[in-house]
Each structure stands twice: as C-alpha cells, then as structure tokens.
Design an enzyme around this catalytic site. Structure first.
Site, PDB file in Angstrom:
ATOM      1  N   HIS A 126     -20.363-136.024 -32.448  1.00  0.00           N
ATOM      2  CA  HIS A 126     -19.688-137.310 -32.692  1.00  0.00           C
ATOM      3  C   HIS A 126     -19.881-138.192 -31.464  1.00  0.00           C
ATOM      4  O   HIS A 126     -19.323-137.939 -30.400  1.00  0.00           O
ATOM      5  CB  HIS A 126     -18.203-137.089 -32.968  1.00  0.00           C
ATOM      6  N   CYS A 155      17.111-134.007 -24.116  1.00  0.00           N
ATOM      7  CA  CYS A 155      18.471-133.505 -24.276  1.00  0.00           C
ATOM      8  C   CYS A 155      18.373-131.981 -24.344  1.00  0.00           C
ATOM      9  O   CYS A 155      17.424-131.398 -23.830  1.00  0.00           O
ATOM     10  CB  CYS A 155      19.119-134.095 -25.524  1.00  0.00           C
TER      11      CYS A 155
END
Length: 629
Positions: A551, A27
């Site tokens: 990681h 919008c």
C-alpha cells in the site's frame, strides 16, 4: 501479549493521533479523553485493542474502559507518549458544556450527591449490623445502645449540612461557609422536624407571629436549593466587596441572608415540594403487582447509558431520610444483576478468547456494583444481550417490589448490597431476587441473545474450502520464505505508521518503508491478485503461499490515481524485482499526504511467525520480512 507501551501507541493512533486529543484524564476504571473531532476516532480499532474492555462517547468525553489498576498504568503510558493532561475537574467543566439542559442538571445532581454516598453507605451498614444483632436476640447495654444510635442516626440528622456543603463546593462557593449554613438549618435551638411531625408536645416556632419554623432534619431538596442560591449569592458578593473587607463581610452577609431565606422562605416552600416528590415516588414504588419495580428495573440500565442515572441519588437519599429504608436499592440491584448475567452468558457461549477475557471480568465488576464495563464492553456492542437483560431486570425489579424489599442504605448493590438486608429480616428474599434476576438474564441471553459472529479469517477460510470443493484446486502447503523489499528507502516499524488500520496489525503483520525513489518492485515470484485502478496498492500471492498487500502512502486513494502509474493488472504473473508501478512522492506530499509504504502479510494467521527483519536503509532485493510456516 503486547506491552502497555505498545497498547498505548495503538490507542493514540486509533484516537486520530496526538493532534486530535485536547486532554486526557482517568477515573477508577476509564481513560477519559477530550478529542477535537469524534469522526477521526477509529472506534472499532479501539474496542479491539488488547486490555480494552469497551469504549463509548458520553458527556463530551471518549471513555475507554481498562478496569481498575490497568487504567492507571495506561494513563501513565499515554501521557509519557505526549498526550496533554487535565484534571477530572477541568474535564468536568468542559464536559458540562455538553448535552441538553436536562442532562447537565442531572450531572449536577450527581456531582453534589456522589461525595455524600459513602457516609450513607456506612450508615446503612451500621443499621444492618444493628438490626442483625436485634434479630439474633442480642440486647445491647444502654451505653452501647446509645453509641449504636450515634452510628446510625448522625448522618441523617446532619444530612442538610452535608448537602449544602457539597452544593457550595460544586457551585463555586466556600464549602466551609456552606457546611456552617447547613448546620444552622438543623440547629438544636430549633424544634426538631421529626419531633414536630410525630404530633407530640414539640411544636413549630412562630416567627413574627405567623411564620412556622422548624429544623430541616432529613430535608434534601430544600438544602440543595439553599446551597445553590447561597453559593451564587456568595460569589456575587465577592465581586462587589473590596478585597480588604472580604474576609469579614462576605461570610457574615452570606450566612445572615441565607439563614433568613433558608429558614423562612426556601426551607418551608421547598419542603412542601419535596413532600410532593416523595409522595409521588412512593406512589410509583407502591403500584400493585410490582408494576413500579417492573418499570424501574426495566429502564434503569437504559438510564445509566444516557448518563442521567444520578437522579436516583436524590430520590434514594430522600427515602432514607424520611423512612430509613430504600426500596430503589433492590430494584436497581435486579437490573444490574441481569446485566452482569447477560455478560456471563456471552462469555460462556463465545469461542472468541478475547471476548471471554473481556466478558468475565466485566461481569465481576457488575456484581460488585459497576455495570459500565458489561454494558459498553460487551452487551451493548452485541445489542441483543443488553435488551434481553432489560427484560430480565424488569422481572427481577417487579419481584423485588412484590417481596417488599428495601435496603438500609444506597450506593452498594448485588454482592456488597447483601449487607443492607442482613438486619431487616429480608436477606432470604434478597438472595431469591438476585438468583431469579441472574437466571433470567443468563438464560435469555444464552438461548436467544448471542451467537458468535464469523470473523473475517473464518469467512475467508469458508470461502477457500468452498472453492477447493468446487474446483478441485487444492493449494500446496505454505512454505518458509523471505519477502524482499519492493521499495527503496528507510525501514519503519509498522507500529509507528500513522494509520491505525495498519499500525494496529488489523490487516496482518509486516513492515513499512519511507521511500527514497518512486518505484514499486515485486517482492517475490507471485501472481497479482489485486491491482487497484488508482495505482496506489497491489495485492499479490507468492508462489510459496504468502498473501501480500503493498500500500503506497496513507489515504492516497483520495488522489484518484494522480501521480501513480500502474504497470501490471490483476492475474499478471511477476518475478521478484519486476516493476509493478511507479509513483510521484512530490505529488503525494503536495496533496498533504504521507508516502510511507506498507508491506503486509495479510494471511499472517496462517503462519507460525511473521517477522520483519529490515532496519535502516533498504535497497531493491534486500530481505524485508521472514515468514515461517
């Protein structure tokens, strides 16, 4: 500053990836996303992204506030990156299934009345200008005076026509049939409702000798009900009327049946209901000592958060149609001013540059009449500013009621709203109310509502200083160094990693590697500061001061060490190239997980630059990241 494309990639990652998005639309200020699983959204990552002014879940949509102009560009970027699109109408249809019956009903009121607001705003401005000329002693020539009445009166004379048209549009009827039906309700052939109500010579017509009928000038609720019934009746007719006769029969029967129901049944019955609502509304607004304004000003922004604030559209239009003035406008202005003032206070007090750049544009948006960026982007995030602004809004609303403020329109507030008070002699009182609401909202928030939270980096720095003070172990200054690859494989840009915590850079800058063998090597001479029992991750501090996280895989902690073999422990001293551990990529894949391995410089903020230098294939010992102190 990141490019729009980079931000869009991070948005998609934080939404849970493309596969978690059903559709996206936008919008004026917000990217509106329909997601499959709200739980997969990393909301904190979204709210911390550059250019994002706030985000919230409402009406079945995850709405990300970017602001006017920016949202269009971000929409184009996320669509170009593969997010499926939908129209706002389609999203409304999907969102309409969300929420309870009351929320859905209020959303429907909003869908009907929001398209009408611009003409009411314009009419209110015309009224203000006409009143201003009168206050200045300007006498208009007769013909110009008639023209000014056309400008100020037409919208309210045909208001039922506008309401029926918009209701037909929302409920799936033919809007052209709706507007003709609505205009029949105010036909000049009928006695004018205002003339009959004034008690003059004009009286109601008696149909069949006992049904009093007048035009429905100024009626809102009857027109809405007629529109709902009419649209549903027309749709039902289309299902039974043959296609070849549809053009002739459906509009004819719809207008005939609904004009009879509207003038003889629905109109009279719901006109009475509307009058009761109007009397009740005026009673609340007229409570002594400004209590009505106090309550409404205090709860208005809470109602905005709930998404059911469109109920005020119905009440405001009713007041304007009945009396030509709207007391709600000033009360709502007080609430919105306080909300914007609280945001200004946060922006002034914070030392966080991102929050400053977010707070001031959000406050400006509030002062122009849109408070969602202030509410969701700043105040509600820190809670106290929002609730203190409600107190300030309540006091400002009470003052508005005591002063008897009433605008000549609705739909505009604060700065643009001044136009609604220019011609009615209340501009001075209006400015006083705005100043008081702003001062209270700002002062309460500045004094009691906001303190900068200590960031993780600041907390780490505090811990470091305490350790140095108590142990005397002052670390050597950081030095430039090159981090070598702990993994053999293919280099992957961190932004392309399918985990928003890493791809957003929240953990620090670095690079990833898609492994081709299952060994983790030490990327520098270092001390092992963290060795997870699951073997899926390692923390190291190099001799030159870089703090690293390796990681292995994404979400591999869920494997509980299956397929991982850790070779070091916390406190171990390692040399570049030493084996830290091994892993089994096949077992990671069998668990449905990704074995991409991230190498992050977690103390990135301590360096002037952290630059990934590897591309393509990387071998053991190849340069991976350069850090400059």
């Amino acid at each position: 500053m990141s490019s729009n494309t980079e931000i869009a990639k991070k948005v998609i990652d934080a939404l849970g990836g493309r596969e978690n998005v059903n559709s996206v639309a936008h919008c004026a200020t917000r990217l509106r996303v329909m997601v499959k699983d709200e739980g997969k959204i990393n909301k904190e990552a979204v709210e911390n992204l550059e250019k994002v002014q706030g985000a919230f879940f409402n009406s079945g949509q995850y709405q990300i506030i970017f602001g006017t102009g920016t949202v269009n560009k971000m929409y184009d970027e996320v669509v170009a990156l593969g997010l499926p699109t939908s129209t706002k109408a389609e999203m409304k249809a999907e969102a309409a299934k969300q929420g309870n019956w009351f929320q859905r009903a209020i959303r429907t009121f909003g869908d009907v009345f929001v398209p009408i607001i611009p003409v009411i705003v314009a009419t209110g401005l015309f009224m203000g200008l006409r009143g201003l000329l009168g206050a200045l002693g300007v006498t208009l020539p007769d013909d110009v005076n008639v023209y000014s009445q056309i400008l100020t009166d037409t919208a309210f004379i045909i208001l039922p026509g506008l309401v029926v048209w918009s209701t037909f549009r929302v409920f799936g009827g033919n809007p052209a049939v709706g507007i003709v039906l609505g205009m029949m309700l105010v036909s000049g052939s009928l006695p004018n409702a205002w003339a009959v109500a004034s008690g003059g010579e004009v009286t109601a017509m008696n149909f069949f000798g006992f049904i009093p009928v007048v035009g429905l000038q100024g009626s809102v609720l009857p027109a809405f009900i007629i529109g709902v019934v009419g649209a549903k009746f027309e749709k039902a007719l289309r299902k039974v009327v043959p296609d070849v006769l549809d053009l002739l029969v459906t509009p004819f029967v719809t207008l005939l049946v609904m004009s009879i129901l509207g003038l003889f049944v629905i109109g009279p019955v719901f006109h009475v209901v509307e009058n009761y609502i109007l009397v009740g509304t005026k009673a609340i607004l007229g409570l002594p000592f400004g209590l009505g304004g106090l309550v409404i000003g205090g709860v208005h922004q809470l109602i905005v958060v709930s998404g059911v604030h469109h109920i005020f559209n119905l009440l405001e239009v009713q007041l304007l149609a009945a009396d030509g003035v709207n007391p709600f406008n000033a009360i709502i202005t007080a609430a919105m001013t306080a909300q914007g003032a609280a945001t200004v206070a946060v922006g002034v007090k914070t030392k966080n540059p991102k929050l400053k750049t977010l707070a001031f544009p959000a406050a400006l948006s509030a002062f122009l009449g849109i408070t969602e960026p202030a509410i969701f982007g700043v105040n509600l995030r820190f809670r106290k500013p929002f609730f203190l602004s409600l107190i300030a809004g309540a006091i400002g609303g009470g003052l508005a009621s005591i002063l008897g403020l009433a605008g000549t329109g609705n739909g505009i507030t604060i700065i643009p709203g001044t136009m609604l008070y220019l011609g009615n002699g209340q501009i001075g009182q209006y400015i006083l109310m705005v100043v008081v609401s702003f001062a209270l909202g700002f002062a309460l928030t500045y004094m009691f509502g906001y303190e900068d939270e200590e960031t993780p980096a600041e907390a780490a720095e505090t811990e470091r200083l305490v350790e140095e003070e108590t142990t005397g172990n002052v670390p050597v200054a950081l030095q430039d160094e090159t981090i070598i690859s702990p993994i053999v494989g293919e280099a992957v840009a961190l932004a392309n990693v399918n985990d928003p915590v890493f791809s957003s850079g929240a953990m620090g800058q670095g690079i990833a590697v898609k492994p081709s063998e299952g060994v983790v090597y030490a990327p520098a001479d270092a001390e092992v500061t963290i060795a997870f029992a699951t073997g899926h991750a390692y923390g190291l501090k190099t001799a030159n001061g870089a703090e690293l996280l390796i990681h292995v895989g994404i979400d591999t902690v869920s494997m509980n060490g299956e397929g991982f073999d850790q070779k070091v422990s916390q406190g171990s001293k390692v040399k570049a190239g030493d084996v830290l551990g091994t892993f089994d990529s096949a077992k990671i894949a069998a668990a449905g997980l990704d074995d991409t391995t991230m190498v992050i410089v977690t103390n990135t903020a301590d360096y002037a630059s952290v630059t990934p230098v590897a591309t393509g294939s990387v071998a053991k010992g190849d340069a991976l990241i350069e850090v400059k102190a």
